[in-house]
Design a protein around this motif. Sequence first.
Motif, PDB file in Angstrom:
ATOM      1  N   ASP A   1      32.947 114.145  82.042  1.00  0.00           N
ATOM      2  CA  ASP A   1      33.430 114.763  83.285  1.00  0.00           C
ATOM      3  C   ASP A   1      32.372 114.695  84.378  1.00  0.00           C
ATOM      4  O   ASP A   1      32.680 114.386  85.536  1.00  0.00           O
ATOM      5  CB  ASP A   1      33.840 116.216  83.043  1.00  0.00           C
ATOM      6  N   CYS A   2      31.133 114.986  84.035  1.00  0.00           N
ATOM      7  CA  CYS A   2      30.051 114.930  85.019  1.00  0.00           C
ATOM      8  C   CYS A   2      29.826 113.513  85.526  1.00  0.00           C
ATOM      9  O   CYS A   2      29.467 113.317  86.684  1.00  0.00           O
ATOM     10  CB  CYS A   2      28.759 115.465  84.422  1.00  0.00           C
ATOM     11  N   LEU A   3      30.049 112.539  84.655  1.00  0.00           N
ATOM     12  CA  LEU A   3      29.847 111.143  85.037  1.00  0.00           C
ATOM     13  C   LEU A   3      31.088 110.529  85.680  1.00  0.00           C
ATOM     14  O   LEU A   3      31.071 109.379  86.105  1.00  0.00           O
ATOM     15  CB  LEU A   3      29.433 110.317  83.811  1.00  0.00           C
ATOM     16  N   GLY A   4      32.161 111.314  85.741  1.00  0.00           N
ATOM     17  CA  GLY A   4      33.387 110.844  86.382  1.00  0.00           C
ATOM     18  C   GLY A   4      34.042 109.699  85.641  1.00  0.00           C
ATOM     19  O   GLY A   4      34.561 108.766  86.262  1.00  0.00           O
ATOM     20  N   CYS A   5      33.998 109.760  84.315  1.00  0.00           N
ATOM     21  CA  CYS A   5      34.563 108.672  83.523  1.00  0.00           C
ATOM     22  C   CYS A   5      35.336 109.233  82.332  1.00  0.00           C
ATOM     23  O   CYS A   5      35.298 110.432  82.069  1.00  0.00           O
ATOM     24  CB  CYS A   5      33.462 107.732  83.037  1.00  0.00           C
ATOM     25  N   ALA A   6      36.011 108.358  81.647  1.00  0.00           N
ATOM     26  CA  ALA A   6      36.711 108.731  80.419  1.00  0.00           C
ATOM     27  C   ALA A   6      35.714 108.731  79.264  1.00  0.00           C
ATOM     28  O   ALA A   6      34.702 108.011  79.305  1.00  0.00           O
ATOM     29  CB  ALA A   6      37.831 107.736  80.139  1.00  0.00           C
TER      30      ALA A   6
END
Length: 70
Positions: free
Chosen positions: A54-59
């Motif tokens: 979530d913090c990295l904006g990815c799945a």
Amino acid sequence: MINQKLKQRRIACGYTQNQLAEASGINIRSLSCYEQDTEKFNKASVSAVIRIADCLGCAVEDIIDRKALI
């Protein structure tokens, strides 16, 4: 084996290990271990992996090495 996916994604997002650890609520030592050892990351709690993703904006799939899970 180094978890290149996690480290590369963190760097691409402009985070230091300390910043990502703080943002995700993960202990810095744990995060460092996850980057250094894919096997340890694959044994991390689901909630920890989700918070990092979530913090990295990815799945989650973007930072986990499926081959290492088998």
